[in-house]
Design a protein around this motif. Structure first.
Motif, short mmCIF file in Angstrom:
data_model
loop_
_atom_site.label_atom_id
_atom_site.label_comp_id
_atom_site.label_asym_id
_atom_site.label_seq_id
_atom_site.Cartn_x
_atom_site.Cartn_y
_atom_site.Cartn_z
N ARG A 1 0.84 -1.21 0.00
CA ARG A 1 0.00 0.00 0.00
C ARG A 1 0.87 1.25 0.00
O ARG A 1 0.59 2.22 -0.73
CB ARG A 1 -0.94 0.00 1.22
CG ARG A 1 -2.05 -1.04 1.14
CD ARG A 1 -3.11 -0.80 2.20
NE ARG A 1 -2.59 -0.94 3.56
CZ ARG A 1 -2.56 -2.09 4.23
NH1 ARG A 1 -3.01 -3.21 3.66
NH2 ARG A 1 -2.08 -2.14 5.46
N ARG A 2 1.94 1.25 0.79
CA ARG A 2 2.84 2.40 0.82
C ARG A 2 3.50 2.60 -0.54
O ARG A 2 3.82 3.73 -0.93
CB ARG A 2 3.92 2.20 1.89
CG ARG A 2 3.45 2.13 3.33
CD ARG A 2 2.89 3.47 3.83
NE ARG A 2 3.82 4.56 3.73
CZ ARG A 2 4.70 4.90 4.69
NH1 ARG A 2 4.76 4.19 5.82
NH2 ARG A 2 5.50 5.94 4.55
N ALA A 3 3.72 1.51 -1.28
CA ALA A 3 4.39 1.58 -2.57
C ALA A 3 3.54 2.22 -3.65
O ALA A 3 4.04 2.54 -4.73
CB ALA A 3 4.81 0.18 -3.02
N SER A 4 2.25 2.42 -3.37
CA SER A 4 1.35 2.95 -4.40
C SER A 4 1.29 4.48 -4.40
O SER A 4 0.63 5.06 -5.25
CB SER A 4 -0.06 2.40 -4.19
OG SER A 4 -0.61 2.85 -2.95
N GLU A 5 1.96 5.13 -3.46
CA GLU A 5 1.90 6.60 -3.37
C GLU A 5 3.32 7.19 -3.25
O GLU A 5 4.07 6.78 -2.35
CB GLU A 5 1.09 7.00 -2.13
CG GLU A 5 -0.35 6.52 -2.17
CD GLU A 5 -1.08 6.86 -0.88
OE1 GLU A 5 -0.47 7.51 0.00
OE2 GLU A 5 -2.24 6.46 -0.74
N PRO A 6 3.69 8.14 -4.10
CA PRO A 6 2.98 8.54 -5.33
C PRO A 6 3.08 7.45 -6.38
O PRO A 6 3.89 6.52 -6.25
CB PRO A 6 3.72 9.80 -5.76
CG PRO A 6 5.10 9.60 -5.23
CD PRO A 6 4.95 8.86 -3.93
N PHE A 7 2.32 7.56 -7.46
CA PHE A 7 2.23 6.48 -8.43
C PHE A 7 3.58 6.23 -9.10
O PHE A 7 4.25 7.15 -9.55
CB PHE A 7 1.18 6.79 -9.50
CG PHE A 7 1.07 5.70 -10.54
CD1 PHE A 7 0.42 4.53 -10.24
CD2 PHE A 7 1.65 5.85 -11.79
CE1 PHE A 7 0.33 3.50 -11.18
CE2 PHE A 7 1.56 4.84 -12.74
CZ PHE A 7 0.90 3.67 -12.43
N GLU A 8 3.94 4.97 -9.13
CA GLU A 8 5.18 4.54 -9.78
C GLU A 8 5.05 3.04 -10.06
O GLU A 8 4.42 2.32 -9.29
CB GLU A 8 6.38 4.79 -8.86
CG GLU A 8 7.71 4.29 -9.39
CD GLU A 8 8.86 4.50 -8.40
OE1 GLU A 8 9.46 5.58 -8.44
OE2 GLU A 8 9.13 3.60 -7.59
N VAL A 9 5.58 2.59 -11.17
CA VAL A 9 5.58 1.15 -11.47
C VAL A 9 7.03 0.72 -11.68
O VAL A 9 7.76 1.31 -12.47
CB VAL A 9 4.75 0.82 -12.72
CG1 VAL A 9 4.85 -0.68 -13.03
CG2 VAL A 9 3.30 1.22 -12.53
N SER A 10 7.43 -0.29 -10.93
CA SER A 10 8.76 -0.86 -11.08
C SER A 10 8.61 -2.38 -11.14
O SER A 10 7.54 -2.93 -10.92
CB SER A 10 9.64 -0.47 -9.87
OG SER A 10 9.16 -1.12 -8.70
N THR A 11 9.71 -3.05 -11.45
CA THR A 11 9.67 -4.52 -11.46
C THR A 11 9.34 -5.05 -10.07
O THR A 11 8.69 -6.09 -9.93
CB THR A 11 11.02 -5.09 -11.93
OG1 THR A 11 12.06 -4.59 -11.08
CG2 THR A 11 11.31 -4.68 -13.35
N TYR A 12 9.76 -4.32 -9.03
CA TYR A 12 9.47 -4.77 -7.66
C TYR A 12 7.97 -4.68 -7.38
O TYR A 12 7.42 -5.54 -6.66
CB TYR A 12 10.26 -3.93 -6.65
CG TYR A 12 11.74 -3.91 -6.93
CD1 TYR A 12 12.49 -5.09 -7.00
CD2 TYR A 12 12.41 -2.71 -7.17
CE1 TYR A 12 13.83 -5.07 -7.28
CE2 TYR A 12 13.77 -2.68 -7.45
CZ TYR A 12 14.48 -3.87 -7.51
OH TYR A 12 15.82 -3.85 -7.79
N HIS A 13 7.30 -3.68 -7.92
CA HIS A 13 5.85 -3.59 -7.78
C HIS A 13 5.18 -4.83 -8.37
O HIS A 13 4.31 -5.45 -7.74
CB HIS A 13 5.30 -2.34 -8.48
CG HIS A 13 5.53 -1.06 -7.73
ND1 HIS A 13 6.72 -0.38 -7.78
CD2 HIS A 13 4.69 -0.34 -6.93
CE1 HIS A 13 6.62 0.71 -7.03
NE2 HIS A 13 5.41 0.77 -6.51
N LEU A 14 5.58 -5.18 -9.59
CA LEU A 14 4.95 -6.31 -10.27
C LEU A 14 5.23 -7.63 -9.54
O LEU A 14 4.33 -8.45 -9.36
CB LEU A 14 5.44 -6.38 -11.72
CG LEU A 14 5.05 -5.18 -12.60
CD1 LEU A 14 5.77 -5.23 -13.94
CD2 LEU A 14 3.54 -5.14 -12.81
#
Length: 419
Positions: free
Chosen positions: A290-303
């Protein structure tokens, strides 16, 4: 004999957890140009610990003992050696007196300063003048305590290549004015990527160890999580991708106790007792995601974290949302195309789209013929398709190329299943 084995285990544990801290802290005073000498001090300290403690002189606080011995050795070396006159500029005054020298080392060995020193050191290892692969190799060696062979396994290369990368990185420290500091702005963002990759590889080596006798090395997993938490708690480095990596490691680490049975044999996810998955870590994984969603960013770690969260949320292997997992692997393969991601995507395809599709995908992968996981996966797909001779062929290839006893046992069981 048993006591000496326990001492060896303790020193090995402390090497993993404390050597990086000691190197980073001593470098704070002695400077990056003296990194070779600093690593020698730390290595000598650990050898001294092994020899002293197995003679029955185990201290009440072994970590504090290591710090004290390393500090004293560093002070003695500075006093004796003219080569150390070029120590870190902010500590140059310490050469004026023994008291100033001792005070400086006492200051940097305070807990808060050790943390700060590690952050500074990890960013120094990832200096932009050093090639990316050398940055990561140096970080794994210096702060992660990995051997050259372990780093080579993580990079799918050989030890000679890794030694050259580390040597070139140290040459930069000797010949350039590289400072121990946490960068700012765009420079921080660029260097953070190398830092996070180092931590990711450190965790991966613990989770899928290249060590022939240890298929899982929890100490490496915990060390990677500790370093990532330092970044997640620092106001300059608590970016979305930092939280995403922390989330991924929490989800993965939650399954550690379920991945081996009581005899040390590998238990595949399909057969793991999900009651043994550590729920507090799964909750932490969701928190950091949840913390990783703000601000918006997409990385390989997100996926990867999202894929891990789907596994963690499924009540059983059969109820896992494989189509979503396959979809995220497709996205991951676009962000980070490499043979390992392609292999995971092919495995997911078997459950999401059928084994014919999985066979097509895995057959298209280049560069993994000598990887036991690839050969076992290919064997399993042929097994599912009823092509037993081909399944046996690939299981036997895997058996011949793996160095892990636990993996050999797993393959033997698969061969037995063929009849």
């Amino acid at each position: 004999m048993g006591e000496n084995k326990d001492i060896h285990s303790l020193v090995d544990h402390l090497f993993r957890h404390e050597s990086g801290k000691m190197v980073a802290t001593l470098t704070r005073v002695m400077g990056l140009n003296n990194l070779e000498a600093i690593q020698d001090i730390v290595q000598d300290t650990l050898v001294t610990a092994l020899n002293t403690w197995r003679n029955g002189q185990l201290p009440d606080n072994p970590a504090a003992w290591l710090y004290r011995v390393a500090r004293n050795r560093a002070i003695d070396l500075i006093r004796r050696g003219q080569r150390f006159k070029e120590i870190a500029p902010e500590y140059a005054y310490t050469l004026q007196s023994d008291f100033a020298l001792s005070s400086a080392f006492h200051h940097v060995f305070l807990e808060s300063e050790i943390t700060d020193s590690q952050l500074r050191m990890i960013f120094a290892c990832c200096h932009p003048s050093i090639p990316m692969e050398s940055q990561v190799a140096l970080t794994l060696k210096t702060l992660g305590g990995l051997s050259t062979s372990e780093i080579a396994h993580a990079f799918l290369t050989n030890e000679e290549t890794i030694n050259k990368r580390i040597y070139r990185a140290k040459e930069k420290f000797r010949n350039q004015d590289v400072h121990l500091h946490i960068p700012q702005g765009e420079e921080l963002s660029d260097r953070l990527d190398s830092v996070l990759k180092s931590i990711y590889l450190l965790f991966s080596e613990g989770y899928h160890s290249s060590h022939p006798s240890h298929v899982i090395r929890e100490d490496l997993c915990h060390e990677a999580m500790r370093l990532c938490l330092l970044l997640a708690e620092h106001p300059q480095t608590n970016l979305p991708r930092t939280y995403a990596l922390m989330s991924l490691m929490c989800f993965q680490a939650s399954r550690l106790s379920a991945r081996l049975d009581d005899n040390g044999h590998i238990v595949l996810m399909k057969y793991q007792d999900r009651e043994r998955w550590f729920r507090p870590l799964i909750e932490k994984g969701h928190y950091f995601l949840r913390r990783a969603s703000e601000p918006f960013e997409v990385s390989t770690y997100h996926l990867e974290a999202i894929i891990a969260s789907i596994h963690a949320s499924a009540s059983s292997f059969e109820s896992t949302d494989w189509k979503s997992i396959y979809g995220f692997y497709e996205k991951l393969n676009l962000y980070q195309p490499n043979p390992v991601v392609a292999l995971n995507k092919a495995i997911a395809a078997g459950y999401a789209l059928g084994y014919e599709t999985a066979l097509q995908e895995i057959s298209a992968i280049d560069g993994l013929y000598g990887n036991p996981v690839y050969q076992v996966s290919l064997g399993e797909i042929y097994h599912k398709l009823g092509q037993m001779d081909l399944a046996r062929k690939h299981y036997e290839i895997a058996l011949n190329i793996t160095a892990s006893e636990a993996v050999r046992q797993l393959i033997q069981n698969k061969l037995s299943d063929l009849g």
